[in-house]
Scaffold this motif. Structure first.
Motif, PDB file in Angstrom:
ATOM      1  N   UNK A  74      -8.013 -23.685  46.135  1.00  0.00           N
ATOM      2  CA  UNK A  74      -6.907 -23.330  47.024  1.00  0.00           C
ATOM      3  C   UNK A  74      -6.570 -21.834  46.955  1.00  0.00           C
ATOM      4  N   UNK A  75      -7.534 -21.029  46.497  1.00  0.00           N
ATOM      5  CA  UNK A  75      -7.355 -19.572  46.441  1.00  0.00           C
ATOM      6  C   UNK A  75      -6.208 -19.136  45.528  1.00  0.00           C
ATOM      7  N   UNK A  76      -5.950 -19.914  44.478  1.00  0.00           N
ATOM      8  CA  UNK A  76      -5.002 -19.513  43.436  1.00  0.00           C
ATOM      9  C   UNK A  76      -5.775 -18.719  42.389  1.00  0.00           C
ATOM     10  N   UNK A  77      -5.279 -17.542  42.022  1.00  0.00           N
ATOM     11  CA  UNK A  77      -5.957 -16.720  41.017  1.00  0.00           C
ATOM     12  C   UNK A  77      -5.966 -17.429  39.670  1.00  0.00           C
ATOM     13  N   UNK A  78      -7.168 -17.679  39.157  1.00  0.00           N
ATOM     14  CA  UNK A  78      -7.322 -18.328  37.864  1.00  0.00           C
ATOM     15  C   UNK A  78      -8.498 -17.704  37.132  1.00  0.00           C
TER      16      UNK A  78
END
Length: 276
Positions: free
Chosen positions: A8-12
């Motif tokens: 979901x394009x969350x920076x991780x």
């Protein structure tokens, strides 16, 4: 959670499921040192190892006899860790507040305390953390009522990196701190929401929050513990002593298992941090 958010394009940080020595060796070849390896099913930072080089990796594999089933490897993030705690009721965020850790979640291993202080709303980091947490929640499965505890890093480049989010109240003294500073008992409010009993007033942010902080202490001799309580009592809204007089304690086993915790109230946040 990590798999879903990574889509979901969350920076991780880069991560990989680990079940064998070959898995972690493969991860090390694709990612730079240092990296982190930890149990997938654990809490309170228990079992977390930071692997700094090839020798430490080999030593880690040998110390576990090559049995690494149920582990997770992820890239090491060089940043400051924050957490955002709050409450979701009837599909809406009713309370949300970012906090900064004083020391970190591995401090218990050196018998150092861990503290928490709320962030000021005028701080630009406050809004970065809140908006990122809202984005993370929006990309998780829909749930009507839940508390949340989200941990995030802020890098030197002012980038927010998600560590993890849990649908639970924060550990340590965090729930006590929230109740003392805002009047909201998150556990009670969550339970009432699940029972469709709406008797709670959900507090908005207030600068008064900044007069509060909390601390968890992992290792004290009985006499020191008693003196500590005497010296801090006039500054404490809540004292939570988990030990038993006469028992011996050899330091923390995990970040959430403290010997004594305090919620501190002072004239302003600078004074709170000085006490910590």
């Amino acid at each position: 959670m990590k798999e879903r958010l990574s889509r979901k394009n969350i920076n991780m940080a880069n991560f990989s499921e680990i079940n064998s020595a070959d898995d972690v060796i493969s991860f090390s070849e694709k990612n730079q040192y240092p990296f982190v390896i930890k149990p997938r099913l654990a809490s309170g930072s228990s079992g977390v190892r930071i692997i700094k080089d090839h020798k430490e990796l080999n030593d880690f594999i040998k110390s576990n006899d090559g049995n690494l089933e149920g582990m997770l490897a992820e890239g090491f993030i060089d940043g400051v860790m924050y957490h955002v705690d709050g409450l979701f009721v009837d599909g809406r965020i009713r309370f949300i507040q970012p906090f900064k850790y004083i020391n970190d979640c591995l401090s218990y291993r050196e018998d150092m305390f861990i503290g928490n202080v709320p962030l000021e709303k005028d701080d630009s980091t406050y809004h970065l953390l809140v908006e990122t947490t809202k984005q993370i929640i929006a990309n998780m499965p829909a749930t009507e009522n839940f508390a949340f505890h989200c941990e995030l890093w802020l890098t030197a480049e002012n980038e927010i990196i998600c560590c993890e989010i849990a649908s639970r109240t924060g550990g340590g003294m965090i729930s006590f701190l929230i109740e003392e500073m805002s009047g909201l008992n998150i556990d009670k409010a969550w339970l009432l929401a699940e029972c469709h009993i709406q008797t709670e007033d959900y507090p908005a942010y207030s600068d008064e929050f900044l007069r509060f902080g909390c601390v968890c202490i992992y290792h004290l001799q009985e006499e020191s513990c008693f003196l500590c309580q005497l010296s801090m009592r006039n500054l404490c809204g809540k004292i939570h002593f988990t030990g038993l007089i006469g028992d011996s304690y050899q330091g923390g086993e995990k970040s959430g298992l403290y010997l004594i915790g305090y919620v501190i109230e002072a004239k302003d946040q600078s004074a709170v941090i000085c006490i910590l």
